[in-house]
Design a protein around this motif. Sequence first.
Motif, short mmCIF file in Angstrom:
data_model
loop_
_atom_site.label_atom_id
_atom_site.label_comp_id
_atom_site.label_asym_id
_atom_site.label_seq_id
_atom_site.Cartn_x
_atom_site.Cartn_y
_atom_site.Cartn_z
N ARG A 55 -4.86 19.12 -11.33
CA ARG A 55 -4.92 17.74 -12.23
C ARG A 55 -5.32 16.51 -11.23
NH1 ARG A 55 -0.16 16.33 -13.22
NH2 ARG A 55 0.86 18.11 -12.12
N GLY A 56 -5.52 16.61 -9.91
CA GLY A 56 -6.13 15.69 -9.03
C GLY A 56 -5.44 15.35 -7.89
N CYS A 57 -4.05 16.03 -7.53
CA CYS A 57 -3.60 15.73 -6.50
C CYS A 57 -4.32 15.69 -5.40
CB CYS A 57 -2.23 16.96 -6.35
SG CYS A 57 -1.19 16.37 -4.94
N ARG A 58 -4.02 14.61 -4.31
CA ARG A 58 -4.96 14.59 -3.36
C ARG A 58 -4.04 14.75 -1.92
NH1 ARG A 58 -8.52 14.30 -6.52
NH2 ARG A 58 -10.66 13.04 -6.45
N VAL A 59 -3.10 14.48 -2.02
CA VAL A 59 -2.07 14.73 -1.13
C VAL A 59 -0.57 15.11 -1.37
CG1 VAL A 59 -0.91 13.51 1.10
CG2 VAL A 59 -3.08 12.47 0.24
N PHE A 60 -0.12 16.19 -0.98
CA PHE A 60 1.25 16.66 -0.88
C PHE A 60 2.09 15.95 0.07
CE2 PHE A 60 -1.54 19.51 -3.36
CZ PHE A 60 -0.69 19.86 -4.62
N ILE A 61 3.26 15.30 -0.40
CA ILE A 61 4.37 15.20 0.56
C ILE A 61 5.59 16.05 0.23
CG2 ILE A 61 5.96 13.31 1.11
CD1 ILE A 61 3.87 11.39 -0.04
N CYS A 62 6.05 16.83 1.09
CA CYS A 62 7.09 17.60 0.87
C CYS A 62 8.25 17.48 1.81
CB CYS A 62 6.56 19.15 1.45
SG CYS A 62 5.06 19.56 0.58
N GLN A 129 -2.96 5.83 3.40
CA GLN A 129 -4.04 5.87 4.44
C GLN A 129 -5.15 7.03 4.28
OE1 GLN A 129 -1.81 5.52 8.25
NE2 GLN A 129 -1.90 3.53 8.34
N ILE A 130 -4.75 8.19 3.96
CA ILE A 130 -5.79 9.18 3.76
C ILE A 130 -6.67 8.93 2.41
CG2 ILE A 130 -5.82 11.58 2.95
CD1 ILE A 130 -3.31 12.12 4.51
N LEU A 131 -5.78 8.38 1.17
CA LEU A 131 -6.53 7.99 0.04
C LEU A 131 -7.25 6.57 0.18
CD1 LEU A 131 -3.60 8.12 -2.51
CD2 LEU A 131 -5.19 9.71 -2.23
N SER A 132 -6.87 5.94 1.26
CA SER A 132 -7.93 4.85 1.37
C SER A 132 -9.06 4.89 1.99
CB SER A 132 -7.11 3.61 2.23
OG SER A 132 -6.94 4.08 3.62
N GLU A 134 -11.42 6.63 1.00
CA GLU A 134 -12.27 6.60 -0.39
C GLU A 134 -11.91 5.60 -1.36
OE1 GLU A 134 -12.52 10.49 -1.82
OE2 GLU A 134 -13.75 11.22 -0.27
N ASP A 135 -11.02 4.38 -0.88
CA ASP A 135 -10.53 3.60 -1.95
C ASP A 135 -10.56 2.38 -1.00
OD1 ASP A 135 -8.98 1.82 -3.28
OD2 ASP A 135 -7.92 3.64 -4.28
N ASN A 136 -11.59 1.47 -1.35
CA ASN A 136 -11.47 0.20 -0.34
C ASN A 136 -10.49 -0.71 -0.85
OD1 ASN A 136 -13.25 -0.82 1.79
ND2 ASN A 136 -13.76 -2.59 0.17
N ASP A 137 -10.06 -0.68 -2.25
CA ASP A 137 -9.08 -1.83 -2.68
C ASP A 137 -7.76 -1.54 -1.73
OD1 ASP A 137 -10.70 -2.93 -4.21
OD2 ASP A 137 -9.98 -1.98 -5.96
N LEU A 138 -7.44 -0.18 -1.79
CA LEU A 138 -6.15 0.32 -0.94
C LEU A 138 -6.38 -0.21 0.33
CD1 LEU A 138 -3.46 1.73 -1.45
CD2 LEU A 138 -4.56 3.87 -1.40
N GLN A 139 -7.59 0.16 1.06
CA GLN A 139 -7.39 -0.26 2.68
C GLN A 139 -7.44 -1.55 2.62
OE1 GLN A 139 -11.36 0.95 3.73
NE2 GLN A 139 -10.69 0.97 6.09
N VAL A 140 -7.84 -2.38 1.67
CA VAL A 140 -7.48 -4.08 1.95
C VAL A 140 -6.13 -4.16 1.83
CG1 VAL A 140 -7.91 -6.07 0.71
CG2 VAL A 140 -9.67 -4.80 1.13
N LYS A 141 -5.52 -3.55 0.94
CA LYS A 141 -3.86 -3.62 0.63
C LYS A 141 -3.27 -3.32 1.97
CE LYS A 141 -3.64 -3.08 -4.34
NZ LYS A 141 -3.26 -1.97 -5.62
N LEU A 142 -3.46 -2.40 2.56
CA LEU A 142 -2.86 -1.86 3.70
C LEU A 142 -3.08 -2.84 4.84
CD1 LEU A 142 -3.58 1.99 3.36
CD2 LEU A 142 -1.43 0.83 3.26
#
Length: 164
Positions: A55-62, A129-132, A134-142
Amino acid sequence: MKFVSIIIGSKSDYDVMIECANTLDKFGVLHELIISSAHRSPERTHGYVQGAEERGCRVFICAAGMAAHLAGVVASLTTKPIIGVPMKGGVMDGMDALLSTVQMPSGMPVATVAVGKAGATNAAYLAMQILSLEDNDLQVKLQEDRILKAKKVESDSLDIEIRL
Ligand code: RP5
């Protein structure tokens, strides 16, 4: 739809791990949070990881405590990045979970963060940070968040500092 999956081993992990979900919320990052145990519900864990990846999960946090195998089991089921959060409790109050989570055999990594709430928050940041990448908007927010943190150090210091 890209999202982050948070899997907690027990309802008893929820009060700590809600910090992780809240941190992702703060940045508008889509996420799911479910309870599934490596030991008590292995089939549910397998099924969920498979479905979430499709379904599109990019990172798993366990997050798990005691003999904390959840992150390692999830790592065995996917090549998506896995972040492990050791939970307090058990006879060694989190040290047992920390060692279980961090000591993965070579080739099967789990990026392990701190025990407890700091780890729950950092797991969210690391996932973002992993998602960012490939996501410039998220990188700017961080980056903006880092600036706010630095300003907070200065304003906190101004509140209490004593200088000659
Ligand atoms: C782990 O065992 C869970 O992640 C939890 O941290 C710990 C204790 O679970 P409960 O006995 O509280 O359900 O699997």
